[in-house]
Design a protein around this motif. Structure first.
Motif, PDB file in Angstrom:
ATOM      1  N   ARG A  83       0.818  -1.212   0.000  1.00  0.00           N
ATOM      2  CA  ARG A  83       0.000   0.000   0.000  1.00  0.00           C
ATOM      3  C   ARG A  83       0.848   1.257   0.000  1.00  0.00           C
ATOM      4  NH1 ARG A  83      -4.282   0.196   4.517  1.00  0.00           N
ATOM      5  NH2 ARG A  83      -5.180   1.728   3.082  1.00  0.00           N
ATOM      6  N   ASP A  84       0.231   2.371  -0.438  1.00  0.00           N
ATOM      7  CA  ASP A  84       0.946   3.642  -0.392  1.00  0.00           C
ATOM      8  C   ASP A  84       0.740   4.303   0.969  1.00  0.00           C
ATOM      9  OD1 ASP A  84      -1.600   4.731  -0.410  1.00  0.00           O
ATOM     10  OD2 ASP A  84      -1.524   5.327  -2.520  1.00  0.00           O
ATOM     11  N   LEU A  85       1.504   5.358   1.207  1.00  0.00           N
ATOM     12  CA  LEU A  85       1.504   6.007   2.511  1.00  0.00           C
ATOM     13  C   LEU A  85       0.146   6.606   2.868  1.00  0.00           C
ATOM     14  CD1 LEU A  85       2.981   6.982   5.026  1.00  0.00           C
ATOM     15  CD2 LEU A  85       3.788   8.967   3.708  1.00  0.00           C
ATOM     16  N   SER A  86      -0.542   7.192   1.911  1.00  0.00           N
ATOM     17  CA  SER A  86      -1.823   7.836   2.208  1.00  0.00           C
ATOM     18  C   SER A  86      -2.840   6.840   2.765  1.00  0.00           C
ATOM     19  CB  SER A  86      -2.392   8.504   0.945  1.00  0.00           C
ATOM     20  OG  SER A  86      -2.641   7.537  -0.063  1.00  0.00           O
ATOM     21  N   GLY A  87      -2.831   5.629   2.217  1.00  0.00           N
ATOM     22  CA  GLY A  87      -3.745   4.604   2.716  1.00  0.00           C
ATOM     23  C   GLY A  87      -3.396   4.176   4.129  1.00  0.00           C
ATOM     24  N   VAL A  88      -2.104   4.078   4.409  1.00  0.00           N
ATOM     25  CA  VAL A  88      -1.646   3.702   5.742  1.00  0.00           C
ATOM     26  C   VAL A  88      -2.043   4.765   6.761  1.00  0.00           C
ATOM     27  CG1 VAL A  88       0.362   3.197   7.175  1.00  0.00           C
ATOM     28  CG2 VAL A  88       0.283   2.390   4.810  1.00  0.00           C
ATOM     29  N   VAL A  89      -1.801   6.035   6.423  1.00  0.00           N
ATOM     30  CA  VAL A  89      -2.131   7.137   7.323  1.00  0.00           C
ATOM     31  C   VAL A  89      -3.636   7.172   7.592  1.00  0.00           C
ATOM     32  CG1 VAL A  89      -2.210   9.659   7.555  1.00  0.00           C
ATOM     33  CG2 VAL A  89      -0.131   8.534   6.706  1.00  0.00           C
ATOM     34  N   GLU A  90      -4.435   6.902   6.576  1.00  0.00           N
ATOM     35  CA  GLU A  90      -5.891   6.875   6.759  1.00  0.00           C
ATOM     36  C   GLU A  90      -6.291   5.798   7.771  1.00  0.00           C
ATOM     37  OE1 GLU A  90     -10.009   6.206   4.156  1.00  0.00           O
ATOM     38  OE2 GLU A  90      -8.043   6.224   3.168  1.00  0.00           O
ATOM     39  N   ASP A  91      -5.677   4.618   7.664  1.00  0.00           N
ATOM     40  CA  ASP A  91      -5.980   3.540   8.610  1.00  0.00           C
ATOM     41  C   ASP A  91      -5.518   3.890  10.020  1.00  0.00           C
ATOM     42  OD1 ASP A  91      -7.181   2.049   6.675  1.00  0.00           O
ATOM     43  OD2 ASP A  91      -5.573   0.582   6.455  1.00  0.00           O
ATOM     44  N   LEU A  92      -4.371   4.560  10.104  1.00  0.00           N
ATOM     45  CA  LEU A  92      -3.880   4.973  11.416  1.00  0.00           C
ATOM     46  C   LEU A  92      -4.854   5.957  12.071  1.00  0.00           C
ATOM     47  CD1 LEU A  92      -0.069   5.500  10.665  1.00  0.00           C
ATOM     48  CD2 LEU A  92      -1.110   3.615  11.929  1.00  0.00           C
ATOM     49  N   HIS A  93      -5.335   6.909  11.293  1.00  0.00           N
ATOM     50  CA  HIS A  93      -6.295   7.885  11.827  1.00  0.00           C
ATOM     51  C   HIS A  93      -7.556   7.185  12.322  1.00  0.00           C
ATOM     52  CE1 HIS A  93      -3.957  11.362  11.000  1.00  0.00           C
ATOM     53  NE2 HIS A  93      -4.111  11.371   9.672  1.00  0.00           N
ATOM     54  N   LYS A  94      -8.030   6.204  11.567  1.00  0.00           N
ATOM     55  CA  LYS A  94      -9.230   5.471  11.974  1.00  0.00           C
ATOM     56  C   LYS A  94      -9.006   4.742  13.294  1.00  0.00           C
ATOM     57  CE  LYS A  94     -11.086   4.669   7.311  1.00  0.00           C
ATOM     58  NZ  LYS A  94     -11.380   3.636   6.278  1.00  0.00           N
ATOM     59  N   ARG A  95      -7.813   4.157  13.444  1.00  0.00           N
ATOM     60  CA  ARG A  95      -7.529   3.425  14.670  1.00  0.00           C
ATOM     61  C   ARG A  95      -7.424   4.368  15.852  1.00  0.00           C
ATOM     62  NH1 ARG A  95      -9.442  -0.586  16.225  1.00  0.00           N
ATOM     63  NH2 ARG A  95      -9.182  -1.315  14.069  1.00  0.00           N
TER      64      ARG A  95
END
Length: 238
Positions: free
Chosen positions: A163-175
């Motif tokens: 995955r790219d960074l933007s997708g990872v950051v989005e998941d982190l924010h959700k968590r």
């Protein structure tokens, strides 16, 4: 739950309700710290992700290790930060809850009898306060402890799937949003429980052995059993 004092010869007193001001203040403390943790973790993980970007897209095994190490290092610092805050915040919360409960019970009694109660420090009250401190210290510490393995899971799955960074950051924010909800739950749940426990002690110290259940409609634990108890008399010892 909040209680309304019941006496055979007197009208019911003013209901004892959890302090909304304390709930809001406690929630703000917890969520502000979660917000700071999120900002720190996302910043440092993003920086490490960018350093490892070439290896990630090449499906090299090392990025997962490097990213996990970076996350664990950052979370270790936040576990210490929450740990350092837990004791003073736990004592602050219990102290404020005790003052609020004592004042509410005193006002309720005064409203019915005209008598002003001068509260004393007692063994029963001290035991209740100390149990509240211990429980809240553990709950504050649990916020980063529960979050850390969930964040690691996001990193591992993201590396495996490329995955790219933007997708990872989005998941982190959700968590982290889940963590904020948990912090809010802790603040409300503990405010309710502390109010109930401490006001119960104060009422029993005054020789009051029965109360009337008053259901708080905005309560997060709107259980059917609680709603059904509304308006019913019960023994405080139970």
């Amino acid at each position: 739950m909040s209680g309304r004092r019941v006496h055979e010869d007197l009208r019911p007193g003013k209901p004892i309700r959890p302090s909304e001001g304390l709930r809001v203040a406690y929630r703000r403390r917890l969520t502000d710290l979660v917000d700071a943790m999120e900002k720190s973790v996302v910043y440092w993980l993003s920086a490490e992700w960018k350093r490892q970007q070439g290896k990630i897209t090449a499906y090299d095994a090392s990025p997962a290790v490097a990213l996990t190490q970076a996350l664990r290092k950052r979370m270790a610092r936040w576990k210490r930060r929450f740990g350092e805050s837990s004791s003073p915040w736990g004592h602050w919360f219990a102290d404020q809850a005790e003052k609020s409960a004592s004042a509410a019970v005193g006002a309720s009694i005064a409203g019915v009898t005209g008598i002003t109660v001068r509260w004393q420090a007692t063994r029963a009250m001290n035991n209740a306060v100390q149990s509240i401190v211990a429980e809240n210290v553990a709950l504050i510490k649990s916020l980063p402890e529960k979050l850390a393995p969930e964040l690691e899971g996001i990193i591992m799955r993201s590396v495996r799937s490329g995955r790219d960074l933007s997708g990872v950051v989005e998941d982190l924010h959700k968590r982290f949003e889940v963590a904020r909800h948990r912090a809010a739950f802790i603040a409300e749940d503990q405010t309710n429980k502390a109010s109930e426990a401490l006001s119960r002690v104060r009422m029993q110290e005054m020789g009051i052995d029965r109360a009337e259940w008053v259901h708080v409609t905005r309560s997060i634990d709107a259980r059917a059993t609680h709603k059904n108890m509304d308006g019913r008399s019960f023994y405080l010892s139970e």
